[in-house]
Design a protein around this motif. Sequence first.
Motif, PDB file in Angstrom:
ATOM      1  N   ILE A 103       0.839  -1.201   0.000  1.00 34.43           N
ATOM      2  CA  ILE A 103       0.000   0.000   0.000  1.00 34.43           C
ATOM      3  C   ILE A 103       0.875   1.253   0.000  1.00 34.43           C
ATOM      4  O   ILE A 103       0.528   2.261  -0.629  1.00 34.43           O
ATOM      5  CB  ILE A 103      -1.033  -0.008   1.158  1.00 34.43           C
ATOM      6  N   ARG A 104       2.019   1.224   0.658  1.00 35.14           N
ATOM      7  CA  ARG A 104       2.942   2.372   0.647  1.00 35.14           C
ATOM      8  C   ARG A 104       3.368   2.695  -0.775  1.00 35.14           C
ATOM      9  O   ARG A 104       3.403   3.855  -1.175  1.00 35.14           O
ATOM     10  CB  ARG A 104       4.163   2.084   1.511  1.00 35.14           C
ATOM     11  N   SER A 105       3.684   1.684  -1.551  1.00 32.03           N
ATOM     12  CA  SER A 105       4.087   1.886  -2.941  1.00 32.03           C
ATOM     13  C   SER A 105       2.979   2.571  -3.733  1.00 32.03           C
ATOM     14  O   SER A 105       3.228   3.506  -4.514  1.00 32.03           O
ATOM     15  CB  SER A 105       4.452   0.545  -3.573  1.00 32.03           C
ATOM     16  N   LYS A 106       1.743   2.154  -3.530  1.00 30.67           N
ATOM     17  CA  LYS A 106       0.600   2.764  -4.220  1.00 30.67           C
ATOM     18  C   LYS A 106       0.396   4.210  -3.773  1.00 30.67           C
ATOM     19  O   LYS A 106       0.102   5.085  -4.592  1.00 30.67           O
ATOM     20  CB  LYS A 106      -0.663   1.937  -3.969  1.00 30.67           C
ATOM     21  N   LEU A 107       0.555   4.459  -2.478  1.00 27.16           N
ATOM     22  CA  LEU A 107       0.397   5.813  -1.962  1.00 27.16           C
ATOM     23  C   LEU A 107       1.494   6.734  -2.494  1.00 27.16           C
ATOM     24  O   LEU A 107       1.227   7.871  -2.877  1.00 27.16           O
ATOM     25  CB  LEU A 107       0.409   5.803  -0.434  1.00 27.16           C
ATOM     26  N   ARG A 108       2.726   6.250  -2.528  1.00 22.03           N
ATOM     27  CA  ARG A 108       3.832   7.063  -3.061  1.00 22.03           C
ATOM     28  C   ARG A 108       3.578   7.422  -4.522  1.00 22.03           C
ATOM     29  O   ARG A 108       3.857   8.532  -4.954  1.00 22.03           O
ATOM     30  CB  ARG A 108       5.170   6.340  -2.918  1.00 22.03           C
ATOM     31  N   THR A 109       3.032   6.495  -5.281  1.00 23.31           N
ATOM     32  CA  THR A 109       2.725   6.760  -6.691  1.00 23.31           C
ATOM     33  C   THR A 109       1.585   7.761  -6.821  1.00 23.31           C
ATOM     34  O   THR A 109       1.673   8.736  -7.563  1.00 23.31           O
ATOM     35  CB  THR A 109       2.379   5.449  -7.419  1.00 23.31           C
ATOM     36  N   SER A 110       0.508   7.529  -6.078  1.00 22.56           N
ATOM     37  CA  SER A 110      -0.666   8.399  -6.149  1.00 22.56           C
ATOM     38  C   SER A 110      -0.357   9.820  -5.690  1.00 22.56           C
ATOM     39  O   SER A 110      -0.841  10.785  -6.277  1.00 22.56           O
ATOM     40  CB  SER A 110      -1.779   7.805  -5.281  1.00 22.56           C
ATOM     41  N   PHE A 111       0.463   9.944  -4.650  1.00 20.38           N
ATOM     42  CA  PHE A 111       0.779  11.247  -4.067  1.00 20.38           C
ATOM     43  C   PHE A 111       2.163  11.737  -4.492  1.00 20.38           C
ATOM     44  O   PHE A 111       2.786  12.542  -3.804  1.00 20.38           O
ATOM     45  CB  PHE A 111       0.734  11.159  -2.539  1.00 20.38           C
ATOM     46  N   SER A 112       2.661  11.268  -5.624  1.00 21.04           N
ATOM     47  CA  SER A 112       4.056  11.511  -6.023  1.00 21.04           C
ATOM     48  C   SER A 112       4.441  12.983  -6.097  1.00 21.04           C
ATOM     49  O   SER A 112       5.589  13.328  -5.814  1.00 21.04           O
ATOM     50  CB  SER A 112       4.354  10.835  -7.365  1.00 21.04           C
ATOM     51  N   GLU A 113       3.516  13.861  -6.454  1.00 18.86           N
ATOM     52  CA  GLU A 113       3.847  15.281  -6.592  1.00 18.86           C
ATOM     53  C   GLU A 113       4.265  15.926  -5.279  1.00 18.86           C
ATOM     54  O   GLU A 113       5.004  16.898  -5.276  1.00 18.86           O
ATOM     55  CB  GLU A 113       2.668  16.051  -7.185  1.00 18.86           C
ATOM     56  N   TRP A 114       3.813  15.418  -4.160  1.00 12.07           N
ATOM     57  CA  TRP A 114       4.082  16.072  -2.880  1.00 12.07           C
ATOM     58  C   TRP A 114       4.511  15.116  -1.760  1.00 12.07           C
ATOM     59  O   TRP A 114       4.834  15.564  -0.666  1.00 12.07           O
ATOM     60  CB  TRP A 114       2.837  16.853  -2.427  1.00 12.07           C
ATOM     61  N   TYR A 115       4.529  13.829  -2.024  1.00 14.36           N
ATOM     62  CA  TYR A 115       4.745  12.840  -0.958  1.00 14.36           C
ATOM     63  C   TYR A 115       6.004  13.114  -0.142  1.00 14.36           C
ATOM     64  O   TYR A 115       5.956  13.216   1.082  1.00 14.36           O
ATOM     65  CB  TYR A 115       4.788  11.423  -1.549  1.00 14.36           C
ATOM     66  N   ASP A 116       7.156  13.224  -0.798  1.00 14.23           N
ATOM     67  CA  ASP A 116       8.420  13.388  -0.067  1.00 14.23           C
ATOM     68  C   ASP A 116       8.506  14.726   0.651  1.00 14.23           C
ATOM     69  O   ASP A 116       9.123  14.828   1.715  1.00 14.23           O
ATOM     70  CB  ASP A 116       9.607  13.196  -1.005  1.00 14.23           C
ATOM     71  N   MET A 117       7.881  15.760   0.087  1.00 14.68           N
ATOM     72  CA  MET A 117       7.904  17.072   0.719  1.00 14.68           C
ATOM     73  C   MET A 117       7.084  17.063   2.024  1.00 14.68           C
ATOM     74  O   MET A 117       7.447  17.712   3.000  1.00 14.68           O
ATOM     75  CB  MET A 117       7.329  18.117  -0.242  1.00 14.68           C
ATOM     76  N   ALA A 118       5.992  16.316   2.048  1.00 18.21           N
ATOM     77  CA  ALA A 118       5.061  16.363   3.175  1.00 18.21           C
ATOM     78  C   ALA A 118       5.275  15.278   4.223  1.00 18.21           C
ATOM     79  O   ALA A 118       4.739  15.380   5.327  1.00 18.21           O
ATOM     80  CB  ALA A 118       3.630  16.271   2.650  1.00 18.21           C
ATOM     81  N   ASN A 119       6.040  14.251   3.909  1.00 24.65           N
ATOM     82  CA  ASN A 119       6.154  13.102   4.818  1.00 24.65           C
ATOM     83  C   ASN A 119       7.612  12.790   5.139  1.00 24.65           C
ATOM     84  O   ASN A 119       8.454  12.761   4.252  1.00 24.65           O
ATOM     85  CB  ASN A 119       5.502  11.864   4.181  1.00 24.65           C
ATOM     86  N   ASN A 120       7.853  12.520   6.409  1.00 30.02           N
ATOM     87  CA  ASN A 120       9.169  12.083   6.857  1.00 30.02           C
ATOM     88  C   ASN A 120       9.050  10.615   7.244  1.00 30.02           C
ATOM     89  O   ASN A 120       8.690  10.283   8.380  1.00 30.02           O
ATOM     90  CB  ASN A 120       9.650  12.925   8.042  1.00 30.02           C
ATOM     91  N   GLU A 121       9.327   9.748   6.296  1.00 28.04           N
ATOM     92  CA  GLU A 121       9.163   8.310   6.541  1.00 28.04           C
ATOM     93  C   GLU A 121      10.096   7.768   7.614  1.00 28.04           C
ATOM     94  O   GLU A 121       9.840   6.709   8.176  1.00 28.04           O
ATOM     95  CB  GLU A 121       9.356   7.533   5.247  1.00 28.04           C
TER      96      GLU A 121
END
Length: 163
Positions: A103-121
Motif C-alpha cells: 500500500i505504501r508503494s501505491k500511496l507514493r505513486t498516487s501522491f508523487s507530486e508532494w509525498y516526499d515534501m510532506a512526509n518524513n518516513e
Amino acid sequence: MSNYEEGLKLIEEKFGNGKDNVISLATIAREPGVNGIPRPTVRSVDAYYEDGTFYVITNGKSNKMKQIAQNPEISVSGCLEMFTANGVGENLGWVLDPSNAEIRSKLRTSFSEWYDMANNEKNENCCILAIHLSKGTLNINHWEKLYHIDFVNKTDMENGGIF
C-alpha cells in the motif's frame, strides 16, 4: 448489473484508479462540547481509494489519530463528488513497516507530486490510516440517482444510506 455493482463501479471511476482525492474526514473529539455531548471534528485529507477503503498518510500523534484510537467510528465525504459514507478508521502503523510495503508503494505513486515534501518516513509516527467504509451514498447529478451501498454486506440498501 445490480445497483450495488453499478454504484461500486461509479465510486471506483470517481475515486479509484490511483487518483489523489481530497476528502473530508470527520471524527469524534476526545473532549465533549459545552453541553457535554460528543462533538464532531472535520478536516480535509488527501486519500487514495481501493476496494472500499480510503488510505491516508498522517502522523500517528495527530489529533485525528488520537480521536480514532479512542473512537474508530468516522464519516467521510467527497469534496468534489456527492458521496458520503460512514466507516471505521484503522492505524496500519509506520509506513516503512514491511506489512505496509504494497500500500505504501501505491500511496507514493498516487501522491508523487508532494509525498516526499510532506512526509518524513524516517519518523516512526509517519503512519497509514485505513478508512474502511461500511455504508455510503453516492448522489449522481443532484438526486437524479442515488446509490445506497452497504460495503460490509456487499449489497445495496433500498431505503437507506448516508445523506
